[in-house]
Write an enzyme that holds these catalytic residues in place. Sequence first.
Site, PDB file in Angstrom:
ATOM      1  N   ARG A 101      47.954  35.890  41.082  1.00  0.00           N
ATOM      2  CA  ARG A 101      48.108  34.892  40.031  1.00  0.00           C
ATOM      3  C   ARG A 101      48.998  33.717  40.380  1.00  0.00           C
ATOM      4  O   ARG A 101      48.934  32.669  39.748  1.00  0.00           O
ATOM      5  CB  ARG A 101      48.638  35.574  38.767  1.00  0.00           C
ATOM      6  CG  ARG A 101      47.650  36.548  38.156  1.00  0.00           C
ATOM      7  CD  ARG A 101      48.280  37.374  37.057  1.00  0.00           C
ATOM      8  NE  ARG A 101      49.319  38.244  37.575  1.00  0.00           N
ATOM      9  CZ  ARG A 101      50.069  39.035  36.806  1.00  0.00           C
ATOM     10  NH1 ARG A 101      49.901  39.044  35.501  1.00  0.00           N
ATOM     11  NH2 ARG A 101      50.996  39.818  37.346  1.00  0.00           N
ATOM     12  N   ARG A 136      38.781  33.518  40.730  1.00  0.00           N
ATOM     13  CA  ARG A 136      38.647  34.644  39.811  1.00  0.00           C
ATOM     14  C   ARG A 136      38.191  34.226  38.419  1.00  0.00           C
ATOM     15  O   ARG A 136      37.933  35.112  37.562  1.00  0.00           O
ATOM     16  CB  ARG A 136      40.009  35.336  39.664  1.00  0.00           C
ATOM     17  CG  ARG A 136      40.289  36.527  40.558  1.00  0.00           C
ATOM     18  CD  ARG A 136      39.657  37.828  40.097  1.00  0.00           C
ATOM     19  NE  ARG A 136      39.674  38.040  38.674  1.00  0.00           N
ATOM     20  CZ  ARG A 136      40.720  38.479  37.975  1.00  0.00           C
ATOM     21  NH1 ARG A 136      41.859  38.759  38.564  1.00  0.00           N
ATOM     22  NH2 ARG A 136      40.608  38.647  36.666  1.00  0.00           N
ATOM     23  N   TYR A 196      49.694  57.156  34.853  1.00  0.00           N
ATOM     24  CA  TYR A 196      48.729  56.327  34.130  1.00  0.00           C
ATOM     25  C   TYR A 196      47.713  57.186  33.380  1.00  0.00           C
ATOM     26  O   TYR A 196      47.364  56.912  32.220  1.00  0.00           O
ATOM     27  CB  TYR A 196      47.994  55.394  35.097  1.00  0.00           C
ATOM     28  CG  TYR A 196      48.762  54.150  35.456  1.00  0.00           C
ATOM     29  CD1 TYR A 196      49.146  53.240  34.475  1.00  0.00           C
ATOM     30  CD2 TYR A 196      49.106  53.877  36.773  1.00  0.00           C
ATOM     31  CE1 TYR A 196      49.846  52.089  34.795  1.00  0.00           C
ATOM     32  CE2 TYR A 196      49.812  52.723  37.109  1.00  0.00           C
ATOM     33  CZ  TYR A 196      50.181  51.839  36.115  1.00  0.00           C
ATOM     34  OH  TYR A 196      50.883  50.704  36.424  1.00  0.00           O
TER      35      TYR A 196
END
Length: 356
Positions: A46, A55, A166
């Site tokens: 990013r 993207r 997770y």
Amino acid sequence: MSQTTPLPRPAAPAARRELPEAPLLAAARGERPARTPVWFMRQAGRSLPEYRALREGVPMLDSCFDPEMLAEITLQPVRRHGVDAAILYSDIVVPLKAAGLDIDIVPGTGPVVATPVRDRTGVKALPELETDQVSKVADGVRLLVERLGETPLIGFAGAPFTLASYLIEGGPSRNHEHTKALMHSEPEVWHELAGRLADVALTFLRAQLDAGVDAIQLFDSWAGALSERDYREFVLPHSAKVLAGVADYGVPRIHFGVGTGELLAAMRDAGADVVGVDWRIPLDEAVRRLGGRAIVQGNLDPALLHASWPVLEAEVRRIVEEGKAADGHIFNLGHGVLPGVDPDVLTRVVALVHEL
């Protein structure tokens, strides 16, 4: 597969590039290269405008299964910054997604699991990962090996504890309460889950290694939530299975976690050749905790990339100096590049590290 079931292994490690002059590989072997090697966790992503442009409109996990796209994203920071290694553009949940789990990366949140795994039934229902399920990732690695020239490529996977967290929590967690409760209340279920996830990580890493990566990093991002006692009992055996399972490839094995200053020796004992150190302790102190002999990676605080250049320069110089206490030092951040960082700052840090 249970935690004790051996995975099929290749008859011999696949051929890979010879990169005798690569500073990162030399440092990882405990040698003193001509310059301190530097790369950044999350160097692709990013913070780069070219990444955001490529993207646009493409979901994160879709991009990880597109060989051309993942190769191009992996190459972007190498071209821009002149770093000493590329790290494969991927995510630690990619092999879980590939195996068929209902998991997604939600912007602003991170990985989210549709159905958390919190009992033996959930563990037994987990699918195994087959090598052909990550063939697109391996294809991307092959493209990168062709295009990177003399720059090494680092492959990676998530360690069993972090993957398990997770799955059990259903997403990112601050306290890991469900994970710790299962770990202590039902240790047999925990070890079965962690063993299955070790198999997943190992299959994913071997696919990358067979395609030609030059080093691997095992991310145990959330291991710092544990005491050393719990780490050694519940986590180390499974991470050790992963790291031992790739030993025959003869590539450097880097092991990294956040907040793991009290776990460094244990993480090295799991089989790491290079121990990643976050920003919370100096590198020379990390070396002391590792018994005075170690190869380390780190450890600039990512937040300081937003500081003024004189402040940042002083920090970079300090870290390079403290890294001299180690048998080898790979300069990196103490965690990943933050989204709002000016890419020119990263380029300037690389140049400074190479000068020192």
